[in-house]
Design a protein around this motif. Structure first.
Motif, PDB file in Angstrom:
ATOM      1  N   ASP A 231       0.832  -1.207   0.000  1.00 10.10           N
ATOM      2  CA  ASP A 231       0.000   0.000   0.000  1.00 10.10           C
ATOM      3  C   ASP A 231       0.864   1.253   0.000  1.00 10.10           C
ATOM      4  O   ASP A 231       0.525   2.258  -0.637  1.00 10.10           O
ATOM      5  CB  ASP A 231      -0.927   0.015   1.223  1.00 10.10           C
ATOM      6  N   ILE A 232       1.964   1.202   0.728  1.00  8.52           N
ATOM      7  CA  ILE A 232       2.879   2.357   0.765  1.00  8.52           C
ATOM      8  C   ILE A 232       3.508   2.571  -0.605  1.00  8.52           C
ATOM      9  O   ILE A 232       3.621   3.711  -1.079  1.00  8.52           O
ATOM     10  CB  ILE A 232       3.956   2.153   1.843  1.00  8.52           C
ATOM     11  N   ILE A 233       3.916   1.494  -1.249  1.00  9.35           N
ATOM     12  CA  ILE A 233       4.493   1.616  -2.600  1.00  9.35           C
ATOM     13  C   ILE A 233       3.468   2.245  -3.544  1.00  9.35           C
ATOM     14  O   ILE A 233       3.795   3.121  -4.354  1.00  9.35           O
ATOM     15  CB  ILE A 233       4.937   0.230  -3.132  1.00  9.35           C
ATOM     16  N   ASP A 234       2.203   1.803  -3.435  1.00 12.37           N
ATOM     17  CA  ASP A 234       1.137   2.382  -4.262  1.00 12.37           C
ATOM     18  C   ASP A 234       0.935   3.855  -3.930  1.00 12.37           C
ATOM     19  O   ASP A 234       0.654   4.672  -4.819  1.00 12.37           O
ATOM     20  CB  ASP A 234      -0.179   1.626  -4.048  1.00 12.37           C
ATOM     21  N   ALA A 235       1.078   4.205  -2.654  1.00  9.91           N
ATOM     22  CA  ALA A 235       0.912   5.609  -2.239  1.00  9.91           C
ATOM     23  C   ALA A 235       2.000   6.484  -2.853  1.00  9.91           C
ATOM     24  O   ALA A 235       1.737   7.633  -3.228  1.00  9.91           O
ATOM     25  CB  ALA A 235       0.938   5.721  -0.713  1.00  9.91           C
ATOM     26  N   PHE A 236       3.226   5.945  -2.974  1.00  9.28           N
ATOM     27  CA  PHE A 236       4.298   6.706  -3.625  1.00  9.28           C
ATOM     28  C   PHE A 236       3.912   7.052  -5.068  1.00  9.28           C
ATOM     29  O   PHE A 236       4.120   8.180  -5.531  1.00  9.28           O
ATOM     30  CB  PHE A 236       5.604   5.904  -3.633  1.00  9.28           C
ATOM     31  N   ASP A 237       3.357   6.069  -5.767  1.00  8.51           N
ATOM     32  CA  ASP A 237       2.928   6.300  -7.152  1.00  8.51           C
ATOM     33  C   ASP A 237       1.837   7.367  -7.205  1.00  8.51           C
ATOM     34  O   ASP A 237       1.840   8.237  -8.089  1.00  8.51           O
ATOM     35  CB  ASP A 237       2.398   4.995  -7.770  1.00  8.51           C
ATOM     36  N   GLU A 238       0.905   7.308  -6.244  1.00 11.43           N
ATOM     37  CA  GLU A 238      -0.179   8.288  -6.219  1.00 11.43           C
ATOM     38  C   GLU A 238       0.346   9.682  -5.887  1.00 11.43           C
ATOM     39  O   GLU A 238      -0.121  10.680  -6.449  1.00 11.43           O
ATOM     40  CB  GLU A 238      -1.231   7.864  -5.190  1.00 11.43           C
ATOM     41  N   ILE A 239       1.335   9.764  -5.016  1.00 13.61           N
ATOM     42  CA  ILE A 239       1.945  11.061  -4.682  1.00 13.61           C
ATOM     43  C   ILE A 239       2.595  11.671  -5.918  1.00 13.61           C
ATOM     44  O   ILE A 239       2.427  12.864  -6.207  1.00 13.61           O
ATOM     45  CB  ILE A 239       2.976  10.900  -3.548  1.00 13.61           C
ATOM     46  N   ARG A 240       3.337  10.854  -6.660  1.00 13.35           N
ATOM     47  CA  ARG A 240       3.975  11.361  -7.883  1.00 13.35           C
ATOM     48  C   ARG A 240       2.925  11.845  -8.886  1.00 13.35           C
ATOM     49  O   ARG A 240       3.109  12.882  -9.540  1.00 13.35           O
ATOM     50  CB  ARG A 240       4.855  10.274  -8.511  1.00 13.35           C
ATOM     51  N   ARG A 241       1.839  11.103  -8.984  1.00 13.80           N
ATOM     52  CA  ARG A 241       0.772  11.503  -9.909  1.00 13.80           C
ATOM     53  C   ARG A 241       0.146  12.825  -9.485  1.00 13.80           C
ATOM     54  O   ARG A 241      -0.085  13.709 -10.322  1.00 13.80           O
ATOM     55  CB  ARG A 241      -0.288  10.403  -9.972  1.00 13.80           C
ATOM     56  N   LYS A 242      -0.116  12.976  -8.200  1.00 13.90           N
ATOM     57  CA  LYS A 242      -0.698  14.216  -7.684  1.00 13.90           C
ATOM     58  C   LYS A 242       0.256  15.389  -7.905  1.00 13.90           C
ATOM     59  O   LYS A 242      -0.176  16.504  -8.256  1.00 13.90           O
ATOM     60  CB  LYS A 242      -1.008  14.082  -6.199  1.00 13.90           C
ATOM     61  N   GLU A 243       1.540  15.161  -7.683  1.00 11.31           N
ATOM     62  CA  GLU A 243       2.529  16.225  -7.872  1.00 11.31           C
ATOM     63  C   GLU A 243       2.548  16.698  -9.326  1.00 11.31           C
ATOM     64  O   GLU A 243       2.621  17.909  -9.599  1.00 11.31           O
ATOM     65  CB  GLU A 243       3.919  15.728  -7.460  1.00 11.31           C
ATOM     66  N   GLU A 244       2.480  15.750 -10.250  1.00 16.90           N
ATOM     67  CA  GLU A 244       2.469  16.111 -11.674  1.00 16.90           C
ATOM     68  C   GLU A 244       1.242  16.945 -12.020  1.00 16.90           C
ATOM     69  O   GLU A 244       1.330  17.921 -12.776  1.00 16.90           O
ATOM     70  CB  GLU A 244       2.515  14.846 -12.531  1.00 16.90           C
ATOM     71  N   ILE A 245       0.090  16.569 -11.465  1.00 21.93           N
ATOM     72  CA  ILE A 245      -1.143  17.316 -11.732  1.00 21.93           C
ATOM     73  C   ILE A 245      -1.037  18.735 -11.170  1.00 21.93           C
ATOM     74  O   ILE A 245      -1.406  19.714 -11.842  1.00 21.93           O
ATOM     75  CB  ILE A 245      -2.357  16.593 -11.101  1.00 21.93           C
ATOM     76  N   ILE A 246      -0.528  18.844  -9.952  1.00 20.55           N
ATOM     77  CA  ILE A 246      -0.390  20.167  -9.320  1.00 20.55           C
ATOM     78  C   ILE A 246       0.609  21.025 -10.086  1.00 20.55           C
ATOM     79  O   ILE A 246       0.383  22.228 -10.292  1.00 20.55           O
ATOM     80  CB  ILE A 246       0.046  20.014  -7.844  1.00 20.55           C
ATOM     81  N   GLU A 247       1.705  20.429 -10.530  1.00 14.86           N
ATOM     82  CA  GLU A 247       2.720  21.182 -11.285  1.00 14.86           C
ATOM     83  C   GLU A 247       2.155  21.665 -12.616  1.00 14.86           C
ATOM     84  O   GLU A 247       2.438  22.802 -13.046  1.00 14.86           O
ATOM     85  CB  GLU A 247       3.952  20.315 -11.508  1.00 14.86           C
ATOM     86  N   ARG A 248       1.363  20.824 -13.291  1.00 22.05           N
ATOM     87  CA  ARG A 248       0.739  21.258 -14.548  1.00 22.05           C
ATOM     88  C   ARG A 248      -0.236  22.408 -14.302  1.00 22.05           C
ATOM     89  O   ARG A 248      -0.288  23.369 -15.066  1.00 22.05           O
ATOM     90  CB  ARG A 248       0.009  20.080 -15.213  1.00 22.05           C
ATOM     91  N   GLU A 249      -0.993  22.266 -13.223  1.00 24.52           N
ATOM     92  CA  GLU A 249      -1.946  23.322 -12.870  1.00 24.52           C
ATOM     93  C   GLU A 249      -1.221  24.628 -12.572  1.00 24.52           C
ATOM     94  O   GLU A 249      -1.651  25.710 -12.998  1.00 24.52           O
ATOM     95  CB  GLU A 249      -2.751  22.892 -11.646  1.00 24.52           C
ATOM     96  N   GLU A 250      -0.097  24.543 -11.882  1.00 22.70           N
ATOM     97  CA  GLU A 250       0.681  25.740 -11.555  1.00 22.70           C
ATOM     98  C   GLU A 250       1.264  26.361 -12.821  1.00 22.70           C
ATOM     99  O   GLU A 250       1.285  27.598 -12.976  1.00 22.70           O
ATOM    100  CB  GLU A 250       1.801  25.379 -10.576  1.00 22.70           C
ATOM    101  N   SER A 251       1.713  25.519 -13.749  1.00 26.04           N
ATOM    102  CA  SER A 251       2.248  26.031 -15.013  1.00 26.04           C
ATOM    103  C   SER A 251       1.178  26.766 -15.800  1.00 26.04           C
ATOM    104  O   SER A 251       1.430  27.831 -16.393  1.00 26.04           O
ATOM    105  CB  SER A 251       2.813  24.883 -15.862  1.00 26.04           C
ATOM    106  N   LEU A 252      -0.034  26.228 -15.816  1.00 25.35           N
ATOM    107  CA  LEU A 252      -1.143  26.888 -16.503  1.00 25.35           C
ATOM    108  C   LEU A 252      -1.465  28.231 -15.845  1.00 25.35           C
ATOM    109  O   LEU A 252      -1.705  29.225 -16.526  1.00 25.35           O
ATOM    110  CB  LEU A 252      -2.377  25.986 -16.490  1.00 25.35           C
ATOM    111  N   ASN A 253      -1.446  28.242 -14.518  1.00 28.15           N
ATOM    112  CA  ASN A 253      -1.731  29.488 -13.805  1.00 28.15           C
ATOM    113  C   ASN A 253      -0.675  30.551 -14.118  1.00 28.15           C
ATOM    114  O   ASN A 253      -1.006  31.724 -14.318  1.00 28.15           O
ATOM    115  CB  ASN A 253      -1.776  29.238 -12.291  1.00 28.15           C
ATOM    116  N   GLN A 254       0.565  30.110 -14.169  1.00 31.92           N
ATOM    117  CA  GLN A 254       1.650  31.051 -14.476  1.00 31.92           C
ATOM    118  C   GLN A 254       1.516  31.575 -15.899  1.00 31.92           C
ATOM    119  O   GLN A 254       1.779  32.754 -16.186  1.00 31.92           O
ATOM    120  CB  GLN A 254       3.024  30.363 -14.300  1.00 31.92           C
ATOM    121  N   GLY A 255       1.079  30.680 -16.824  1.00 35.00           N
ATOM    122  CA  GLY A 255       0.887  31.108 -18.200  1.00 35.00           C
ATOM    123  C   GLY A 255      -0.208  32.134 -18.339  1.00 35.00           C
ATOM    124  O   GLY A 255      -0.095  33.112 -19.095  1.00 35.00           O
TER     125      GLY A 255
END
Length: 261
Positions: A231-255
């Protein structure tokens, strides 16, 4: 349902030939019957407990060490008589009724333990992943703070993972108190801003499920810890996915901000 229904017609057809079967074949067939009866008893217990206000406690009330106390309420009179007949007609395999009964209880123990381990693992596993969703959706946090909090949570999870890995390597399960401490650390990093789920509520929930964990034998606890490790290994994958989504959202906001200028 008669626990022998799956085999009863065939059994009657073969009854005469059955006496001539080698002992090994009888043992194999009777072991199958014992397992299927145990499964049937467990299914009835599970069906009964799902209607209870507190199904985990109900399942504990029907744990293997209490099998003798409740099984007569699960099997009806016809089924009980059928059991007696099978034991009597196969005295060359089961010298006493207790031998068959002990095998039946052993099978029930395996089925009950496997199911309880899986259920407790799912519920404890959700406590590992829930903070990831909370952090990423917390409207009070900026995107920068969300990513920082997710990274902090990932560090704490990795330390938890290492503790579980060591326990598995040594074949010595983490005790209830150590697990409780780890889950409270997860709350302090991941959910400390949650205005709806207070720390004492989290503590009560963790304690509740760990009480059931504490009932399990060590080898089953190790199985459960291995599930939490995954479950922890799966949580790491989910954290990376969430980070990518947040970073894309931040890039759009900056644009957007750049275009507005």
């Amino acid at each position: 349902m008669n626990p022998f229904e799956f085999d009863h017609t065939e059994w009657l057809m073969e009854r005469k030939a059955w006496e001539e079967f080698p002992r090994e074949m009888k043992e194999t067939r009777l072991a199958t019957i014992a397992y299927r009866i145990a499964e049937d008893v467990f299914d009835r217990v599970k069906d009964y407990c799902k209607h209870s206000d507190e199904w985990p406690k109900c399942m504990v009330d029907h744990s293997p060490d209490k099998f003798d106390q409740f099984v007569n309420k699960i099997l009806n009179e016809e089924e009980a008589e059928e059991l007696k007949r099978v034991i009597k007609e196969n005295s060359d395999v089961y010298k006493t009724p207790d031998e068959f009964w002990n095998e039946l209880k052993l099978n029930y123990y395996m089925v009950w333990t496997q199911w309880m381990t899986s259920e407790i693992s799912k519920l404890l596993g959700s406590l590992i992943t829930d903070p990831v969703d909370f952090i990423s959706s917390d409207s009070e946090l900026s995107n920068f703070c969300k990513i920082k909090r997710l990274k902090d949570y990932a560090i704490m999870l990795d330390n938890f993972r290492k503790a579980i890995k060591y326990a598995l390597k040594e074949e010595k399960p983490l005790n209830k108190n150590k697990l409780y401490d780890w889950f409270m650390r997860l709350y302090d990093v991941g959910l400390r801003n949650d205005i709806y789920l207070k720390r004492d509520q989290w503590s009560n929930t963790v304690n509740y499920w760990l009480n059931f964990y504490d009932m399990l034998p060590d080898y089953v606890k190790l199985d459960l810890l291995e599930m939490l490790y995954n479950d922890i290994i799966d949580a790491f994958d989910e954290i990376r996915r969430k980070e990518e989504i947040i970073e894309r959202e931040e890039s759009l906001n900056q644009g957007v901000l750049t275009n507005e200028r």
